[in-house]
Scaffold this motif. Structure first.
Motif, PDB file in Angstrom:
ATOM      1  N   TRP A   1       0.830  -1.204   0.000  1.00  0.00           N
ATOM      2  CA  TRP A   1       0.000   0.000   0.000  1.00  0.00           C
ATOM      3  C   TRP A   1       0.868   1.259   0.000  1.00  0.00           C
ATOM      4  CZ3 TRP A   1      -0.955   2.872   4.828  1.00  0.00           C
ATOM      5  CH2 TRP A   1      -1.800   3.959   4.645  1.00  0.00           C
ATOM      6  N   TYR A   2       1.945   1.251   0.778  1.00  0.00           N
ATOM      7  CA  TYR A   2       2.765   2.461   0.913  1.00  0.00           C
ATOM      8  C   TYR A   2       3.864   2.555  -0.145  1.00  0.00           C
ATOM      9  CZ  TYR A   2       5.074   6.306   3.278  1.00  0.00           C
ATOM     10  OH  TYR A   2       5.620   7.529   3.573  1.00  0.00           O
ATOM     11  N   PHE A   3       4.572   1.455  -0.394  1.00  0.00           N
ATOM     12  CA  PHE A   3       5.708   1.475  -1.330  1.00  0.00           C
ATOM     13  C   PHE A   3       5.392   0.874  -2.699  1.00  0.00           C
ATOM     14  CE2 PHE A   3       7.727   1.040   2.943  1.00  0.00           C
ATOM     15  CZ  PHE A   3       8.350   2.273   2.976  1.00  0.00           C
ATOM     16  N   GLY A   4       4.327   0.065  -2.781  1.00  0.00           N
ATOM     17  CA  GLY A   4       4.007  -0.616  -4.042  1.00  0.00           C
ATOM     18  C   GLY A   4       4.797  -1.898  -4.229  1.00  0.00           C
ATOM     19  N   THR A   5       5.540  -2.306  -3.210  1.00  0.00           N
ATOM     20  CA  THR A   5       6.343  -3.526  -3.289  1.00  0.00           C
ATOM     21  C   THR A   5       6.686  -3.980  -1.875  1.00  0.00           C
ATOM     22  OG1 THR A   5       8.266  -4.516  -4.365  1.00  0.00           O
ATOM     23  CG2 THR A   5       8.573  -2.312  -3.458  1.00  0.00           C
ATOM     24  N   THR A   6       7.221  -5.189  -1.752  1.00  0.00           N
ATOM     25  CA  THR A   6       7.705  -5.692  -0.469  1.00  0.00           C
ATOM     26  C   THR A   6       9.216  -5.896  -0.588  1.00  0.00           C
ATOM     27  OG1 THR A   6       7.386  -7.997  -1.097  1.00  0.00           O
ATOM     28  CG2 THR A   6       5.520  -6.898  -0.024  1.00  0.00           C
TER      29      THR A   6
ATOM     30  N   ASN B   1      -1.789   2.253 -10.786  1.00  0.00           N
ATOM     31  CA  ASN B   1      -1.307   2.862  -9.547  1.00  0.00           C
ATOM     32  C   ASN B   1      -0.993   1.784  -8.518  1.00  0.00           C
ATOM     33  OD1 ASN B   1      -1.972   5.453 -10.640  1.00  0.00           O
ATOM     34  ND2 ASN B   1      -4.093   5.049 -10.100  1.00  0.00           N
ATOM     35  N   GLN B   2      -0.380   2.188  -7.409  1.00  0.00           N
ATOM     36  CA  GLN B   2      -0.181   1.267  -6.299  1.00  0.00           C
ATOM     37  C   GLN B   2      -1.551   0.882  -5.758  1.00  0.00           C
ATOM     38  OE1 GLN B   2       3.933   3.311  -4.782  1.00  0.00           O
ATOM     39  NE2 GLN B   2       2.332   3.102  -3.323  1.00  0.00           N
ATOM     40  N   PRO B   3      -1.723  -0.364  -5.313  1.00  0.00           N
ATOM     41  CA  PRO B   3      -3.049  -0.753  -4.802  1.00  0.00           C
ATOM     42  C   PRO B   3      -3.376  -0.031  -3.500  1.00  0.00           C
ATOM     43  CG  PRO B   3      -1.451  -2.507  -4.454  1.00  0.00           C
ATOM     44  CD  PRO B   3      -0.766  -1.452  -5.268  1.00  0.00           C
ATOM     45  N   GLY B   4      -4.662   0.217  -3.290  1.00  0.00           N
ATOM     46  CA  GLY B   4      -5.117   0.819  -2.044  1.00  0.00           C
ATOM     47  C   GLY B   4      -4.990  -0.171  -0.895  1.00  0.00           C
ATOM     48  N   PHE B   5      -5.233   0.299   0.324  1.00  0.00           N
ATOM     49  CA  PHE B   5      -5.028  -0.532   1.512  1.00  0.00           C
ATOM     50  C   PHE B   5      -5.934  -1.762   1.508  1.00  0.00           C
ATOM     51  CE2 PHE B   5      -5.840  -1.763   5.901  1.00  0.00           C
ATOM     52  CZ  PHE B   5      -4.549  -1.954   6.348  1.00  0.00           C
TER      53      PHE B   5
ATOM     54  N   SER C   1      -4.900  -4.207  -1.190  1.00  0.00           N
ATOM     55  CA  SER C   1      -3.638  -4.835  -0.812  1.00  0.00           C
ATOM     56  C   SER C   1      -3.858  -5.884   0.275  1.00  0.00           C
ATOM     57  CB  SER C   1      -2.658  -3.769  -0.326  1.00  0.00           C
ATOM     58  OG  SER C   1      -1.431  -4.336  -0.002  1.00  0.00           O
ATOM     59  N   LEU C   2      -4.718  -5.581   1.228  1.00  0.00           N
ATOM     60  CA  LEU C   2      -5.036  -6.548   2.285  1.00  0.00           C
ATOM     61  C   LEU C   2      -5.705  -7.784   1.687  1.00  0.00           C
ATOM     62  CD1 LEU C   2      -5.234  -7.283   5.306  1.00  0.00           C
ATOM     63  CD2 LEU C   2      -7.441  -6.105   5.333  1.00  0.00           C
ATOM     64  N   LEU C   3      -6.659  -7.581   0.786  1.00  0.00           N
ATOM     65  CA  LEU C   3      -7.366  -8.694   0.163  1.00  0.00           C
ATOM     66  C   LEU C   3      -6.417  -9.582  -0.640  1.00  0.00           C
ATOM     67  CD1 LEU C   3     -10.047 -10.095  -0.408  1.00  0.00           C
ATOM     68  CD2 LEU C   3     -10.355  -8.546  -2.337  1.00  0.00           C
ATOM     69  N   ARG C   4      -5.539  -8.957  -1.437  1.00  0.00           N
ATOM     70  CA  ARG C   4      -4.629  -9.771  -2.262  1.00  0.00           C
ATOM     71  C   ARG C   4      -3.593 -10.495  -1.395  1.00  0.00           C
ATOM     72  NH1 ARG C   4       0.167  -8.557  -3.761  1.00  0.00           N
ATOM     73  NH2 ARG C   4       0.064  -9.671  -5.727  1.00  0.00           N
ATOM     74  N   ASN C   5      -3.231  -9.936  -0.252  1.00  0.00           N
ATOM     75  CA  ASN C   5      -2.297 -10.622   0.634  1.00  0.00           C
ATOM     76  C   ASN C   5      -2.965 -11.775   1.375  1.00  0.00           C
ATOM     77  OD1 ASN C   5       0.602  -9.578   0.989  1.00  0.00           O
ATOM     78  ND2 ASN C   5      -0.601  -7.750   0.589  1.00  0.00           N
ATOM     79  N   ILE C   6      -4.232 -11.640   1.723  1.00  0.00           N
ATOM     80  CA  ILE C   6      -4.950 -12.759   2.338  1.00  0.00           C
ATOM     81  C   ILE C   6      -5.152 -13.860   1.309  1.00  0.00           C
ATOM     82  CG2 ILE C   6      -7.183 -13.463   3.294  1.00  0.00           C
ATOM     83  CD1 ILE C   6      -7.263 -10.684   4.671  1.00  0.00           C
ATOM     84  N   LEU C   7      -5.504 -13.478   0.079  1.00  0.00           N
ATOM     85  CA  LEU C   7      -5.736 -14.468  -0.975  1.00  0.00           C
ATOM     86  C   LEU C   7      -4.450 -15.130  -1.465  1.00  0.00           C
ATOM     87  CD1 LEU C   7      -8.443 -12.613  -3.074  1.00  0.00           C
ATOM     88  CD2 LEU C   7      -8.746 -14.686  -1.714  1.00  0.00           C
TER      89      LEU C   7
END
Length: 195
Positions: A97-102, A118-122, A125-131
Motif C-alpha cells: 500500500w505504501y511502497f508498491g512492493t515488499t 497505480n499502487q493498490p489501495g489498503f 492490498s489486504l485482500l490480495r495478501n490474504i488471498l
C-alpha cells in the motif's frame, strides 16, 4: 458540451501485432510474397516466469519473521513458519500500500499495480495478501516430453499458480522497468478516448 474523462484500465489495453503469413506467390526476383494481418491481443504487462520470482520473494519476506520467532523467541521451527505467515500478510499489506512492493519483490525488481496503473489501495492490498494463501495450492499436470528429449521421462508435475489473488483483485505484478511503459500506454489510450 463537456466531455467526461473515463480512465482506461490495464485490463482494457490492447496490444496490436502484425503477423506475416506466406502466400504461394513469388515476386519478380523470386522472393515469397507475404500477407500482413494486424491483430489486437489483450495487453499483458507481466512477464513469463514470474511465478518462481514471486515464490522466492514470498520466502524472502518470511525469513526475517522466521528468524525472529526461532532465534530470538526460541520457538520450534514449525511454529516459526506458522507465525511468520500472518506477519508476512500484515507487513505485505502495509508495504504494498505504501511502497508498491515488499522486500522480497524489491530484490526481484517487481512492483504491484492496480487496474489503473497505480499502487493498490489498503483494502485491495489486504485482500490480495490474504488471498495469496490460495496461490500455494498446487496444480498437478501430466507432462509428456517432446520426442527429441529422450533423457526426460513422462510423469506428473506439480506447479504453483501464483495468479489467483491478482485475478480476483485485478492487480498486476510487473517489473519496475515496465511500470513507466504501462503508465504511458494508459495515458496515451486515455487521451485517445477523450478525443
Amino acid at each position: 458540451m463537456k466531455t467526461i474523462k473515463i480512465p482506461l484500465k490495464i485490463s482494457e489495453l490492447k496490444d496490436r501485432r502484425i503477423i506475416r503469413r506466406p502466400t504461394r506467390q513469388f515476386d519478380e526476383s523470386g522472393k515469397r510474397i507475404y500477407n500482413e494481418f494486424e491483430y489486437e491481443f489483450p495487453y499483458t504487462p507481466t512477464h513469463k516466469g514470474n511465478e518462481t520470482e514471486r515464490l522466492f520473494a514470498k520466502v524472502v519476506d518470511m525469513i526475517p519473521f522466521f528468524m525472529i520467532f526461532v532465534f530470538i523467541f526460541h520457538l520450534p521451527v514449525i511454529f516459526g513458519i506458522m507465525l511468520s505467515i500472518p506477519c508476512v500478510i500484515i507487513s505485505g499489506t502495509f508495504c504494498e500500500w505504501y511502497f508498491g512492493t515488499t522486500l522480497g519483490k524489491k530484490i526481484f525488481k517487481l512492483k504491484i499495480l492496480d487496474d489503473y496503473g497505480n499502487q493498490p489501495g489498503f483494502i485491495k492490498s489486504l485482500l490480495r495478501n490474504i488471498l495469496c494463501l490460495a496461490n500455494f495450492c498446487p496444480i498437478l499436470t501430466d507432462y509428456t516430453p517432446p520426442p527429441s528429449h529422450t533423457w526426460e521421462r513422462q510423469g506428473t508435475q506439480m506447479n504453483f499458480s501464483m495468479h489467483l489473488n491478482n485475478k480476483i483483485c485485478k492487480t498486476y505484478i510487473v517489473k519496475e522497468s515496465k511500470v513507466e511503459e504501462v503508465q504511458k500506454m494508459l495515458l496515451l489510450q486515455n487521451k485517445k478516448a477523450v478525443l
